[in-house]
Design a protein around this motif. Structure first.
Motif, PDB file in Angstrom:
ATOM      1  N   PRO A  75       0.841  -1.207   0.000  1.00  0.00           N
ATOM      2  CA  PRO A  75       0.000   0.000   0.000  1.00  0.00           C
ATOM      3  C   PRO A  75       0.881   1.263   0.000  1.00  0.00           C
ATOM      4  CG  PRO A  75      -0.736  -1.565   1.651  1.00  0.00           C
ATOM      5  CD  PRO A  75       0.600  -2.055   1.173  1.00  0.00           C
ATOM      6  N   VAL A  76       0.484   2.252  -0.816  1.00  0.00           N
ATOM      7  CA  VAL A  76       1.220   3.524  -0.888  1.00  0.00           C
ATOM      8  C   VAL A  76       0.210   4.672  -0.879  1.00  0.00           C
ATOM      9  CG1 VAL A  76       3.159   2.529  -2.166  1.00  0.00           C
ATOM     10  CG2 VAL A  76       1.243   3.526  -3.428  1.00  0.00           C
ATOM     11  N   THR A  77       0.748   5.844  -0.654  1.00  0.00           N
ATOM     12  CA  THR A  77      -0.058   7.068  -0.679  1.00  0.00           C
ATOM     13  C   THR A  77       0.455   7.973  -1.790  1.00  0.00           C
ATOM     14  OG1 THR A  77      -0.422   6.919   1.711  1.00  0.00           O
ATOM     15  CG2 THR A  77      -0.820   9.060   0.657  1.00  0.00           C
ATOM     16  N   LEU A  78      -0.463   8.500  -2.554  1.00  0.00           N
ATOM     17  CA  LEU A  78      -0.089   9.392  -3.653  1.00  0.00           C
ATOM     18  C   LEU A  78      -0.089  10.844  -3.182  1.00  0.00           C
ATOM     19  CD1 LEU A  78      -2.135   7.845  -6.626  1.00  0.00           C
ATOM     20  CD2 LEU A  78       0.209   7.342  -5.922  1.00  0.00           C
ATOM     21  N   PRO A  79       0.860  11.682  -3.688  1.00  0.00           N
ATOM     22  CA  PRO A  79       1.910  11.337  -4.664  1.00  0.00           C
ATOM     23  C   PRO A  79       2.986  10.454  -4.036  1.00  0.00           C
ATOM     24  CG  PRO A  79       2.226  13.568  -3.886  1.00  0.00           C
ATOM     25  CD  PRO A  79       0.924  13.102  -3.292  1.00  0.00           C
ATOM     26  N   ASP A  80       3.577   9.589  -4.857  1.00  0.00           N
ATOM     27  CA  ASP A  80       4.547   8.625  -4.365  1.00  0.00           C
ATOM     28  C   ASP A  80       5.843   8.716  -5.150  1.00  0.00           C
ATOM     29  OD1 ASP A  80       5.356   6.110  -2.914  1.00  0.00           O
ATOM     30  OD2 ASP A  80       5.447   5.409  -5.016  1.00  0.00           O
ATOM     31  N   SER A  81       6.980   8.704  -4.449  1.00  0.00           N
ATOM     32  CA  SER A  81       8.301   8.605  -5.055  1.00  0.00           C
ATOM     33  C   SER A  81       8.948   7.338  -4.504  1.00  0.00           C
ATOM     34  CB  SER A  81       9.149   9.830  -4.710  1.00  0.00           C
ATOM     35  OG  SER A  81      10.467   9.663  -5.187  1.00  0.00           O
ATOM     36  N   TRP A  82       9.209   6.376  -5.382  1.00  0.00           N
ATOM     37  CA  TRP A  82       9.667   5.073  -4.889  1.00  0.00           C
ATOM     38  C   TRP A  82      11.122   5.073  -4.428  1.00  0.00           C
ATOM     39  CZ3 TRP A  82       8.650   4.016 -10.522  1.00  0.00           C
ATOM     40  CH2 TRP A  82       9.819   3.933 -11.277  1.00  0.00           C
ATOM     41  N   ALA A  83      11.861   6.191  -4.641  1.00  0.00           N
ATOM     42  CA  ALA A  83      13.263   6.204  -4.218  1.00  0.00           C
ATOM     43  C   ALA A  83      13.394   6.052  -2.707  1.00  0.00           C
ATOM     44  CB  ALA A  83      13.933   7.499  -4.669  1.00  0.00           C
ATOM     45  N   THR A  84      12.400   6.471  -1.944  1.00  0.00           N
ATOM     46  CA  THR A  84      12.464   6.315  -0.486  1.00  0.00           C
ATOM     47  C   THR A  84      12.126   4.888  -0.063  1.00  0.00           C
ATOM     48  OG1 THR A  84      10.151   7.043  -0.323  1.00  0.00           O
ATOM     49  CG2 THR A  84      11.866   8.729  -0.123  1.00  0.00           C
ATOM     50  N   ARG A  85      11.376   4.188  -0.894  1.00  0.00           N
ATOM     51  CA  ARG A  85      10.980   2.817  -0.551  1.00  0.00           C
ATOM     52  C   ARG A  85      11.963   1.806  -1.119  1.00  0.00           C
ATOM     53  NH1 ARG A  85       6.807   2.970  -3.159  1.00  0.00           N
ATOM     54  NH2 ARG A  85       5.596   4.044  -1.565  1.00  0.00           N
ATOM     55  N   TRP A  86      12.387   2.047  -2.381  1.00  0.00           N
ATOM     56  CA  TRP A  86      13.336   1.145  -3.034  1.00  0.00           C
ATOM     57  C   TRP A  86      14.518   1.990  -3.528  1.00  0.00           C
ATOM     58  CZ3 TRP A  86       8.194   0.252  -5.466  1.00  0.00           C
ATOM     59  CH2 TRP A  86       7.456  -0.711  -4.790  1.00  0.00           C
ATOM     60  N   PRO A  87      15.438   2.360  -2.637  1.00  0.00           N
ATOM     61  CA  PRO A  87      16.547   3.250  -3.022  1.00  0.00           C
ATOM     62  C   PRO A  87      17.359   2.654  -4.168  1.00  0.00           C
ATOM     63  CG  PRO A  87      16.437   3.002  -0.644  1.00  0.00           C
ATOM     64  CD  PRO A  87      15.498   1.979  -1.212  1.00  0.00           C
ATOM     65  N   GLY A  88      17.681   3.529  -5.132  1.00  0.00           N
ATOM     66  CA  GLY A  88      18.537   3.154  -6.247  1.00  0.00           C
ATOM     67  C   GLY A  88      17.883   2.280  -7.280  1.00  0.00           C
ATOM     68  N   PHE A  89      16.572   2.078  -7.186  1.00  0.00           N
ATOM     69  CA  PHE A  89      15.910   1.193  -8.148  1.00  0.00           C
ATOM     70  C   PHE A  89      15.583   1.958  -9.431  1.00  0.00           C
ATOM     71  CE2 PHE A  89      11.939  -0.515  -9.981  1.00  0.00           C
ATOM     72  CZ  PHE A  89      12.427  -1.756 -10.371  1.00  0.00           C
ATOM     73  N   ASP A  90      16.129   1.478 -10.555  1.00  0.00           N
ATOM     74  CA  ASP A  90      15.792   1.984 -11.881  1.00  0.00           C
ATOM     75  C   ASP A  90      15.043   0.893 -12.621  1.00  0.00           C
ATOM     76  OD1 ASP A  90      17.222   4.247 -11.248  1.00  0.00           O
ATOM     77  OD2 ASP A  90      19.030   3.629 -12.322  1.00  0.00           O
ATOM     78  N   GLY A  91      13.856   1.198 -13.093  1.00  0.00           N
ATOM     79  CA  GLY A  91      13.094   0.184 -13.812  1.00  0.00           C
ATOM     80  C   GLY A  91      11.631   0.514 -13.823  1.00  0.00           C
ATOM     81  N   VAL A  92      10.805  -0.533 -13.658  1.00  0.00           N
ATOM     82  CA  VAL A  92       9.350  -0.391 -13.782  1.00  0.00           C
ATOM     83  C   VAL A  92       8.706  -0.685 -12.436  1.00  0.00           C
ATOM     84  CG1 VAL A  92       7.284  -1.305 -14.920  1.00  0.00           C
ATOM     85  CG2 VAL A  92       9.404  -1.014 -16.216  1.00  0.00           C
ATOM     86  N   VAL A  93       7.744   0.146 -12.066  1.00  0.00           N
ATOM     87  CA  VAL A  93       6.911  -0.074 -10.891  1.00  0.00           C
ATOM     88  C   VAL A  93       5.462  -0.025 -11.341  1.00  0.00           C
ATOM     89  CG1 VAL A  93       6.140   0.874  -8.685  1.00  0.00           C
ATOM     90  CG2 VAL A  93       8.581   0.794  -9.223  1.00  0.00           C
ATOM     91  N   TRP A  94       4.692  -0.996 -10.887  1.00  0.00           N
ATOM     92  CA  TRP A  94       3.268  -1.063 -11.207  1.00  0.00           C
ATOM     93  C   TRP A  94       2.484  -0.461 -10.040  1.00  0.00           C
ATOM     94  CZ3 TRP A  94       1.458  -2.936 -15.878  1.00  0.00           C
ATOM     95  CH2 TRP A  94       2.388  -3.617 -16.677  1.00  0.00           C
ATOM     96  N   TYR A  95       1.519   0.400 -10.398  1.00  0.00           N
ATOM     97  CA  TYR A  95       0.607   0.965  -9.407  1.00  0.00           C
ATOM     98  C   TYR A  95      -0.802   0.469  -9.735  1.00  0.00           C
ATOM     99  CZ  TYR A  95       4.262   4.232  -7.926  1.00  0.00           C
ATOM    100  OH  TYR A  95       5.420   4.785  -7.424  1.00  0.00           O
ATOM    101  N   ARG A  96      -1.440  -0.047  -8.686  1.00  0.00           N
ATOM    102  CA  ARG A  96      -2.808  -0.551  -8.864  1.00  0.00           C
ATOM    103  C   ARG A  96      -3.746   0.296  -8.004  1.00  0.00           C
ATOM    104  NH1 ARG A  96      -3.329  -6.707  -7.682  1.00  0.00           N
ATOM    105  NH2 ARG A  96      -3.024  -5.989  -5.529  1.00  0.00           N
ATOM    106  N   LEU A  97      -4.719   0.933  -8.664  1.00  0.00           N
ATOM    107  CA  LEU A  97      -5.679   1.792  -7.992  1.00  0.00           C
ATOM    108  C   LEU A  97      -7.070   1.166  -8.165  1.00  0.00           C
ATOM    109  CD1 LEU A  97      -3.391   3.686  -9.503  1.00  0.00           C
ATOM    110  CD2 LEU A  97      -4.693   5.523  -8.427  1.00  0.00           C
ATOM    111  N   THR A  98      -7.755   0.937  -7.059  1.00  0.00           N
ATOM    112  CA  THR A  98      -9.080   0.312  -7.124  1.00  0.00           C
ATOM    113  C   THR A  98     -10.096   1.195  -6.414  1.00  0.00           C
ATOM    114  OG1 THR A  98      -8.626  -0.953  -5.117  1.00  0.00           O
ATOM    115  CG2 THR A  98      -8.131  -2.015  -7.225  1.00  0.00           C
TER     116      THR A  98
END
Length: 640
Positions: A75-98
């Protein structure tokens, strides 16, 4: 990074020494305050409550995954920056909103403020948006809002799933911005506001910056001694290139976003130095050591950005971005303090605009360092107020120049009027002098005419009476008086009438008759030769001068030559009139200076009169004399 580049551009003004009027300065301050309020309101436009959404995120295994993993959702809160959750990760992140959709389906507006950097959006398994490049070089869609009108066929009763595939780089705060659901009209209005702030105003700012750069570059080229113009043009070009980051959707001409960001940060560093030099020139100052040190630091930063390893580029770029942004803020703050302390400083009238620039620059640095959770930057938009400040400054300067010109014109008119009055007085005095001179000249001419005419005849008559005192009867005396009368009439006719030119022969005939009689009476044989003057017409003044010239020459023969014969020639030869009086008397000596020593003849007043009349006629007087032969000749050009 996609948004850290928008740092201060304050103080973009012309370097000059004029002062804005108080009203213009107050207007500038008011405009700055109003724009600050506008920016504050714009900053709150994204804070409206969104429809209840459940948001989860999961990392993809690779850049080319086409479906999200089934496990690992967080679970995340928008707006979201994944660098704080997955430091140094370059690639694809999927976001699912329901969210839950009521059974009675109706059109719904969907607003996605931004995603960073590129992405693909699908609703309930149907793709509704996809950026051109989801792998490096990534599409730079970080500042592009998106809006969809969801029709009932795309929605389903109950649970609806919005799947967002985001391709990003950790160094540039990759992630997903706010997503909102609501009434189509409300979402459409919010989208238009986002589009205005994120895209339209940015494009307008670039266009204005391009125009300003070209204008002031041309101005500096025409007035190169105004170095502030050149620095302003250079800094405008640098800012134009730097601000392209707001609207660029591709890292072209580079193959990666890392190279693009290195260039962008390099432009910011060089811009900060150019801005500092511009402010100094605008304030009429030069600090060579400070300027040189700043330039060396900027060069060092540029080299570091391009030579740093890719793994540490994000940290290097962050340091140099802060350095460039803080430099501009410090320059603005120092200039504002200087303007407050020195009332006569030209910086005083752009201080409100510099304060606004410092405020927007500080805000953008806080966003860059993620102290403020946003990706909306205002520095580029604040350039409008800075350009308006320049316009006010230049308009005030132009108005002052016009006032100086008007005052100069008024003073010039007053001076011209005074000069005209003085000239009129001088001309009046000159006219009075010329009139007096003319009267004196007329008197001199009258004296000369009387001498040559009546005087000569009186001399002749007296000589006749002396030779034959007892042999003259009443008829002879009467004839002498008539000749005197005729000569006086000639003077009156020639000087008192103004009926145009008269034939020379008409005037010459009576004078020829009288002079022949006078000379014959004194034992001098007078022979005349007149050629081609029957139709020759001369102005009265010239005719009288010619008559008097001949009379004076013949009187000299009668009085001084002791001759037995005199030959008189009057001939018209082409455009020239020739007069000649030749006698066989005792003659006189003419020296090199043109003066005479008498051996019988004397020059006296008669010869002076001959010379004066020759000058008035514009002719050439020639004197030749020796014992037994004397000739007085005049060659006068005729008007064509």
């Amino acid at each position: 990074m996609p948004y850290q580049e928008h740092l201060p551009q304050a103080g973009r003004e012309l370097a000059h020494r004029g002062r804005l009027p108080g009203a213009a300065a107050r207007l500038a301050a008011l405009i700055g305050a109003l724009l600050s309020l506008f920016l504050l309101l714009a900053a709150t436009t994204g804070a409206a409550a969104a429809a209840p959404l459940q948001v989860e995120a999961v990392r993809a295994a690779g850049w080319h995954d086409t479906a999200p993993p089934s496990e690992g959702w967080t679970p995340v809160t928008l707006p979201d920056s994944w660098a704080t959750r997955w430091p140094g990760f370059d690639g694809v992140v999927w976001y699912r909103l329901t969210w839950q959709q009521p059974a009675q389906l109706r059109e719904t507006g969907l607003l996605l403020n931004y995603l960073n950097m590129a992405g693909e959006v699908s609703l309930n398994g149907t793709t509704i948006s996809r950026d051109p490049s989801l792998v490096e070089p990534l599409t730079r869609a970080w500042n592009t809002p998106r809006y969809w009108l969801l029709a009932p066929p795309l929605l389903r009763p109950g649970t609806n799933t919005l799947l967002v595939r985001v391709s990003g780089l950790a160094a540039y705060q990759a992630g997903l911005g706010p997503v909102e659901l609501g009434e189509p009209a409300a979402m459409q209005a919010r989208y238009e506001r986002e589009q205005l702030v994120r895209r339209d105003l940015q494009v307008l700012g670039l266009a204005v910056s391009a125009a300003v750069s070209a204008f002031f570059a041309a101005w500096w080229w025409l007035r190169r001694r105004e170095t502030a113009y050149g620095w302003f043009a250079a800094m405008s070009v640098l800012w134009l290139l730097f601000a392209c980051n707001q609207v660029a959707t591709s890292p072209w001409p580079f193959g990666t976003n890392h190279a693009w960001q290195a260039l962008n940060t390099s432009l910011l560093l060089v811009f900060s130095v150019a801005y500092m030099v511009f402010v100094l020139r605008y304030g009429g100052r030069r600090l060579p050591r400070l300027e040189g040190a700043a330039l060396l630091v900027a060069v060092a930063g540029v080299l570091d950005l391009w030579l740093a390893p890719l793994s540490t580029l994000a940290a290097h770029r962050a340091v140099w971005t802060l350095a460039g942004g803080l430099t501009v803020i410090v320059v603005n703050s120092t200039a504002i303090v200087h303007a407050l302390r020195h009332r006569g400083s030209p910086l005083r009238f752009i201080a409100p605009f510099m304060a606004l620039s410092a405020a927007t620059g500080a805000h953008d640095l806080l966003v860059f360092t993620q102290v403020i959770d946003s990706n909306l930057y205002y520095t580029n938009m604040s350039s409008y107020v800075l350009l308006l400040g320049m316009a006010l400054t230049q308009a005030a300067r132009f108005a002052q120049s016009l006032r100086r010109i008007e005052n100069f014109n008024t003073e010039l008119i007053e001076e011209v009027n005074a000069a005209k009055a003085e000239l009129a007085a001088t001309l009046a005095q000159q006219h009075a002098l010329e009139l007096a001179h003319a009267r004196i000249g007329e008197r001199v001419n009258l004296v000369s005419d009387l001498h040559d005419g009546l005087g000569g005849m009186l001399v002749g008559s007296i000589a006749t009476l002396e030779r034959q005192p007892g042999n003259l009867g009443a008829p002879e005396l009467l004839a002498m008086l008539k000749r005197l009368r005729d000569d006086l009439r000639l003077i009156i006719d020639a000087t008192g009438r103004d009926d145009g030119a008269r034939a020379l022969g008409e005037l010459l005939a009576p004078m020829r008759h009288r002079s022949a009689q006078l000379l014959d009476a004194n034992g001098i044989d007078c022979r005349w030769k007149v050629t081609d003057i029957d139709t020759l017409e001369l102005p009265p003044s010239q005719s009288l001068d010619l008559m008097r010239f001949l009379q004076e020459a013949l009187t000299n023969v009668l009085k001084h030559s002791g001759s037995q014969r005199v030959d008189v020639t009057v001939a018209r030869t082409g455009a020239e009139l020739q007069l000649s009086v030749r006698d066989d008397g005792r003659g006189f000596v003419v020296d090199d200076t043109g003066s005479t020593r008498s051996t019988g003849n004397t020059s006296g007043a008669g010869l002076r009169n001959l010379r004066a009349r020759a000058r008035r006629l514009g002719g050439e007087l020639q004197l030749h004399s020796r014992p037994g032969e004397t000739q007085v000749a005049l060659r006068m050009p005729l008007a064509t």
